[in-house]
Design an enzyme around this catalytic site. Structure first.
Site, short mmCIF file in Angstrom:
data_model
loop_
_atom_site.label_atom_id
_atom_site.label_comp_id
_atom_site.label_asym_id
_atom_site.label_seq_id
_atom_site.Cartn_x
_atom_site.Cartn_y
_atom_site.Cartn_z
CB CYS A 52 8.23 -3.01 0.44
SG CYS A 52 9.81 -3.47 0.75
N GLY A 74 12.73 -6.09 2.38
CA GLY A 74 11.77 -7.23 2.38
C GLY A 74 11.34 -7.97 1.42
CG HIS A 83 28.76 -7.72 -13.27
ND1 HIS A 83 29.96 -8.04 -14.19
CD2 HIS A 83 28.76 -6.21 -13.54
CE1 HIS A 83 30.61 -6.94 -14.42
NE2 HIS A 83 29.95 -5.90 -14.11
CG HIS A 128 -0.27 -0.17 2.45
ND1 HIS A 128 0.32 -1.34 3.11
CD2 HIS A 128 -0.03 0.86 3.50
CE1 HIS A 128 1.02 -0.92 4.25
NE2 HIS A 128 0.69 0.19 4.55
#
Length: 128
Positions: free
Chosen positions: A68, A73, A101, A12
């Site tokens: 986020c 996370g 890479h 959200h």
């Protein structure tokens, strides 16, 4: 030629930036598939990283974007899935390096730390 579909999801707190990035993906010639969240109403961020990771692990998409507040996370959750190489990226240089890479296929962004302009610059670099 068919446009590449890119899945995108975020909690959200990332709703506004995610909408802007969806529009930007369209401008760049991609077809974004928004997996939510669809409002600023409180949700649990791991659900969205799980959705990205699951669909990527199944081979349904080549690339995805997950957001986020910190990006930490969602990058951890997404990387729990096989064939997912999620990279938390904060600037254009690391976006380029992680593609060259590490062959990252999921871009994790810290929506709480990036302006829309910076996020778009990172996204464009990561996609090229």
């Amino acid at each position: 030629m068919q446009k590449e579909k890119i899945i995108i999801a975020g909690d959200h707190k990332t709703y506004d930036l995610k909408k802007e990035l969806c529009n930007y993906l369209t401008e760049l010639g991609f077809e974004p598939e928004d997996l939510g969240a669809y409002s600023t109403e409180s949700v649990d961020y791991p659900l969205y990283a799980f959705a990205i990771g699951d669909k990527m692990a199944r081979g349904w998409y080549r690339r995805g974007i997950v957001l986020c507040s910190s990006g930490i996370g969602v990058s951890i959750v997404a990387n729990k899935f096989p064939r997912v190489r999620a990279a938390l990226v904060h600037d254009e240089h690391t976006a380029e390096m992680t593609r060259k890479h590490n062959d990252s296929n999921v871009l994790a962004l810290a929506a709480g730390e990036l302006t829309p302009e910076k996020a778009k610059a990172i996204l464009k670099t990561w996609l090229s």
